[in-house]
Design a protein around this motif. Structure first.
Motif, mmCIF file in Angstrom:
data_model
loop_
_atom_site.group_PDB
_atom_site.id
_atom_site.type_symbol
_atom_site.label_atom_id
_atom_site.label_comp_id
_atom_site.label_asym_id
_atom_site.label_seq_id
_atom_site.Cartn_x
_atom_site.Cartn_y
_atom_site.Cartn_z
ATOM 1 N N GLY A 159 54.779 14.988 14.122
ATOM 2 C CA GLY A 159 53.782 14.894 15.183
ATOM 3 C C GLY A 159 52.820 16.057 15.180
ATOM 4 N N TYR A 160 53.292 17.236 14.773
ATOM 5 C CA TYR A 160 52.413 18.412 14.706
ATOM 6 C C TYR A 160 51.435 18.312 13.544
ATOM 7 C CZ TYR A 160 50.922 23.217 13.920
ATOM 8 O OH TYR A 160 50.165 24.351 13.703
ATOM 9 N N PHE A 161 51.904 17.845 12.387
ATOM 10 C CA PHE A 161 51.045 17.825 11.209
ATOM 11 C C PHE A 161 50.153 16.585 11.153
ATOM 12 C CE2 PHE A 161 54.332 20.811 9.759
ATOM 13 C CZ PHE A 161 53.525 21.834 9.271
ATOM 14 N N THR A 162 50.675 15.434 11.529
ATOM 15 C CA THR A 162 49.896 14.199 11.407
ATOM 16 C C THR A 162 49.113 13.852 12.661
ATOM 17 O OG1 THR A 162 51.770 12.836 12.138
ATOM 18 C CG2 THR A 162 51.594 13.301 9.780
ATOM 19 N N ARG A 163 49.553 14.347 13.819
ATOM 20 C CA ARG A 163 48.911 14.041 15.097
ATOM 21 C C ARG A 163 48.831 12.527 15.327
ATOM 22 N NH1 ARG A 163 43.930 18.437 15.741
ATOM 23 N NH2 ARG A 163 45.240 20.308 15.489
ATOM 24 N N SER A 164 49.916 11.861 14.993
ATOM 25 C CA SER A 164 49.990 10.416 15.155
ATOM 26 C C SER A 164 50.463 10.086 16.569
ATOM 27 C CB SER A 164 50.949 9.812 14.123
ATOM 28 O OG SER A 164 51.149 8.445 14.363
ATOM 29 N N ASN A 165 49.799 9.135 17.198
ATOM 30 C CA ASN A 165 50.193 8.747 18.553
ATOM 31 C C ASN A 165 51.577 8.103 18.585
ATOM 32 O OD1 ASN A 165 47.745 9.656 19.618
ATOM 33 N ND2 ASN A 165 46.742 7.681 19.281
ATOM 34 N N ALA A 166 51.929 7.398 17.516
ATOM 35 C CA ALA A 166 53.256 6.783 17.471
ATOM 36 C C ALA A 166 54.351 7.850 17.423
ATOM 37 C CB ALA A 166 53.356 5.859 16.254
ATOM 38 N N LEU A 167 54.141 8.892 16.612
ATOM 39 C CA LEU A 167 55.124 9.970 16.547
ATOM 40 C C LEU A 167 55.170 10.763 17.847
ATOM 41 C CD1 LEU A 167 54.418 11.192 12.910
ATOM 42 C CD2 LEU A 167 56.373 9.878 13.708
ATOM 43 N N ARG A 168 54.027 10.913 18.475
ATOM 44 C CA ARG A 168 54.028 11.601 19.773
ATOM 45 C C ARG A 168 54.763 10.788 20.829
ATOM 46 N NH1 ARG A 168 47.662 13.528 19.633
ATOM 47 N NH2 ARG A 168 47.968 15.361 18.298
ATOM 48 N N ALA A 169 54.597 9.478 20.788
ATOM 49 C CA ALA A 169 55.349 8.631 21.719
ATOM 50 C C ALA A 169 56.849 8.704 21.436
ATOM 51 C CB ALA A 169 54.845 7.189 21.620
ATOM 52 N N MET A 170 57.215 8.769 20.148
ATOM 53 C CA MET A 170 58.632 8.905 19.801
ATOM 54 C C MET A 170 59.185 10.235 20.295
ATOM 55 S SD MET A 170 60.443 8.411 16.079
ATOM 56 C CE MET A 170 59.644 9.836 15.347
ATOM 57 N N TRP A 171 58.409 11.302 20.169
ATOM 58 C CA TRP A 171 58.851 12.603 20.665
ATOM 59 C C TRP A 171 59.017 12.570 22.186
ATOM 60 C CZ3 TRP A 171 60.900 17.196 19.799
ATOM 61 C CH2 TRP A 171 60.694 18.211 20.716
ATOM 62 N N THR A 172 58.106 11.926 22.880
ATOM 63 C CA THR A 172 58.201 11.844 24.339
ATOM 64 C C THR A 172 59.439 11.059 24.762
ATOM 65 O OG1 THR A 172 55.777 11.907 24.460
ATOM 66 C CG2 THR A 172 56.956 11.155 26.406
ATOM 67 N N GLY A 173 59.683 9.923 24.098
ATOM 68 C CA GLY A 173 60.881 9.163 24.415
ATOM 69 C C GLY A 173 62.164 9.911 24.074
ATOM 70 N N TRP A 174 62.149 10.642 22.948
ATOM 71 C CA TRP A 174 63.334 11.410 22.565
ATOM 72 C C TRP A 174 63.624 12.498 23.584
ATOM 73 C CZ3 TRP A 174 64.145 16.573 21.343
ATOM 74 C CH2 TRP A 174 65.350 16.873 20.699
ATOM 75 N N GLY A 175 62.573 13.183 24.048
ATOM 76 C CA GLY A 175 62.781 14.231 25.047
ATOM 77 C C GLY A 175 63.284 13.684 26.366
ATOM 78 N N ALA A 176 62.721 12.537 26.792
ATOM 79 C CA ALA A 176 63.184 11.946 28.040
ATOM 80 C C ALA A 176 64.641 11.506 27.938
ATOM 81 C CB ALA A 176 62.282 10.754 28.404
ATOM 82 N N ALA A 177 65.036 10.934 26.783
ATOM 83 C CA ALA A 177 66.435 10.545 26.601
ATOM 84 C C ALA A 177 67.350 11.765 26.598
ATOM 85 C CB ALA A 177 66.580 9.765 25.292
ATOM 86 N N THR A 178 66.892 12.867 26.013
ATOM 87 C CA THR A 178 67.701 14.089 25.997
ATOM 88 C C THR A 178 67.907 14.627 27.403
ATOM 89 O OG1 THR A 178 66.850 14.601 23.800
ATOM 90 C CG2 THR A 178 67.869 16.392 25.032
ATOM 91 N N VAL A 179 66.843 14.646 28.200
ATOM 92 C CA VAL A 179 66.961 15.118 29.589
ATOM 93 C C VAL A 179 67.927 14.232 30.371
ATOM 94 C CG1 VAL A 179 65.679 15.436 31.742
ATOM 95 C CG2 VAL A 179 64.680 16.182 29.564
ATOM 96 N N PHE A 180 67.859 12.915 30.144
ATOM 97 C CA PHE A 180 68.774 12.023 30.857
ATOM 98 C C PHE A 180 70.225 12.270 30.445
ATOM 99 C CE2 PHE A 180 71.176 8.035 30.867
ATOM 100 C CZ PHE A 180 71.156 7.732 32.220
ATOM 101 N N MET A 181 70.482 12.469 29.144
ATOM 102 C CA MET A 181 71.860 12.720 28.704
ATOM 103 C C MET A 181 72.384 14.031 29.265
ATOM 104 S SD MET A 181 72.100 11.306 24.773
ATOM 105 C CE MET A 181 70.666 12.191 24.157
ATOM 106 N N VAL A 182 71.525 15.053 29.326
ATOM 107 C CA VAL A 182 71.959 16.330 29.916
ATOM 108 C C VAL A 182 72.271 16.151 31.391
ATOM 109 C CG1 VAL A 182 71.187 18.666 30.466
ATOM 110 C CG2 VAL A 182 70.749 17.721 28.200
ATOM 111 N N TRP A 183 71.447 15.399 32.102
ATOM 112 C CA TRP A 183 71.678 15.183 33.536
ATOM 113 C C TRP A 183 72.959 14.368 33.771
ATOM 114 C CZ3 TRP A 183 71.952 10.652 36.399
ATOM 115 C CH2 TRP A 183 71.941 10.806 37.794
ATOM 116 N N ALA A 184 73.257 13.398 32.900
ATOM 117 C CA ALA A 184 74.422 12.541 33.109
ATOM 118 C C ALA A 184 75.722 13.224 32.723
ATOM 119 C CB ALA A 184 74.259 11.242 32.309
ATOM 120 N N ALA A 185 75.694 14.117 31.722
ATOM 121 C CA ALA A 185 76.943 14.710 31.224
ATOM 122 C C ALA A 185 77.215 16.098 31.752
ATOM 123 C CB ALA A 185 76.909 14.754 29.689
#
Length: 252
Positions: A159-185
């Motif tokens: 996402g840093y090198f290509t500046r692709s919107n799809a990769l940025r969306a994947m990074w956003t979803g990955w971060g949100a899933a990580t925050v949810f797993m931390v909150w649940a566990a």
């Protein structure tokens, strides 16, 4: 005295004793006679095969644009077939490589981490959440953890090198899933601090993954006024100044 016509004649042969003529054998049909006739007709001046052969001979002169449509269709079909085969071969090779990488991944002690670093605030709840919710999956929990980690690293770097919107969306979803797993566990006593630190780390890393992303609306440049072409052949006759003000009541 004339002989009696009804008397039997000895020089006549009885019909049953005459030789029976043998039936004539029908001429044998030549094999592939119809195919040979079509072949000969197709190679005539206006035949199908003759015209197709002439189209092939004229390809160097006609070029890709003016060649016969059926030749262009055949070339496109062959090219598309090669592309599909190449893509299938490449996809099979990539899947085989990924499968080998996932099978040789060292076993990660998911749910058991003795690290006391700051990273453990995020890593330990993620391991525990994956270990609790991947029991019925056909792959091991360590493989799921490896996929989660590889997805985040790939989305961050690409996402840093290509500046692709799809990769940025994947990074956003990955971060949100990580925050949810931390909150649940995370236990209730330290859940707020763990989630806050996770969001802070995710925000800092997002400065790299979302580099160049702007939420401002792009304002286009004003269009240049159209220039009227000069017409030197058009002449407008303007009367003299004295004639224009001849009927003016306030003229001196």
């Amino acid at each position: 005295m004339q002989p009696n016509d009804h008397a039997p004649r000895t020089d006549r042969q009885e019909l049953p004793n005459l030789p029976v003529p043998l039936p004539k054998t029908p001429p044998k049909k030549q094999p592939f006679a119809a195919l040979r006739a079509w072949w000969d007709k197709a190679w005539e001046d206006d035949g199908v095969l003759n015209l197709m052969w002439m189209d092939i001979l004229n390809v160097p002169q006609d070029g890709p644009r003016n060649m016969a449509p059926w030749i262009r269709a055949v070339v496109m079909l062959v090219g598309a077939s090669f592309v599909v085969l190449a893509v299938l071969a490449a996809g099979e090779a990539v899947l085989r490589t990924v499968h080998q990488l996932l099978t040789v991944v060292p076993t990660v002690q998911v749910g058991v981490d003795t690290s006391d670093s700051v990273l453990a605030i995020v890593d330990l709840p993620v391991r525990a959440y994956i270990a609790q919710h991947s029991a019925g999956l056909p792959i091991a929990a360590s493989t799921v953890y490896t996929l989660w980690l590889a997805t985040g690293i790939a989305a961050l770097i690409l996402g840093y090198f290509t500046r692709s919107n799809a990769l940025r969306a994947m990074w956003t979803g990955w971060g949100a899933a990580t925050v949810f797993m931390v909150w649940a566990a995370t236990p209730d006593t330290s859940r707020t601090v763990a989630v806050a630190l996770t969001v802070l780390a995710w925000t800092l890393l997002s400065a790299l993954a979302l580099n160049g992303l702007s939420l401002r609306r792009t304002v286009g440049r004003p269009a240049h006024p159209a220039k009227t072409p000069a017409r030197p052949d058009v002449h407008i006759h303007m009367p003299p100044a004295a004639d224009r003000h001849s009927n003016c009541p306030f003229r001196d």
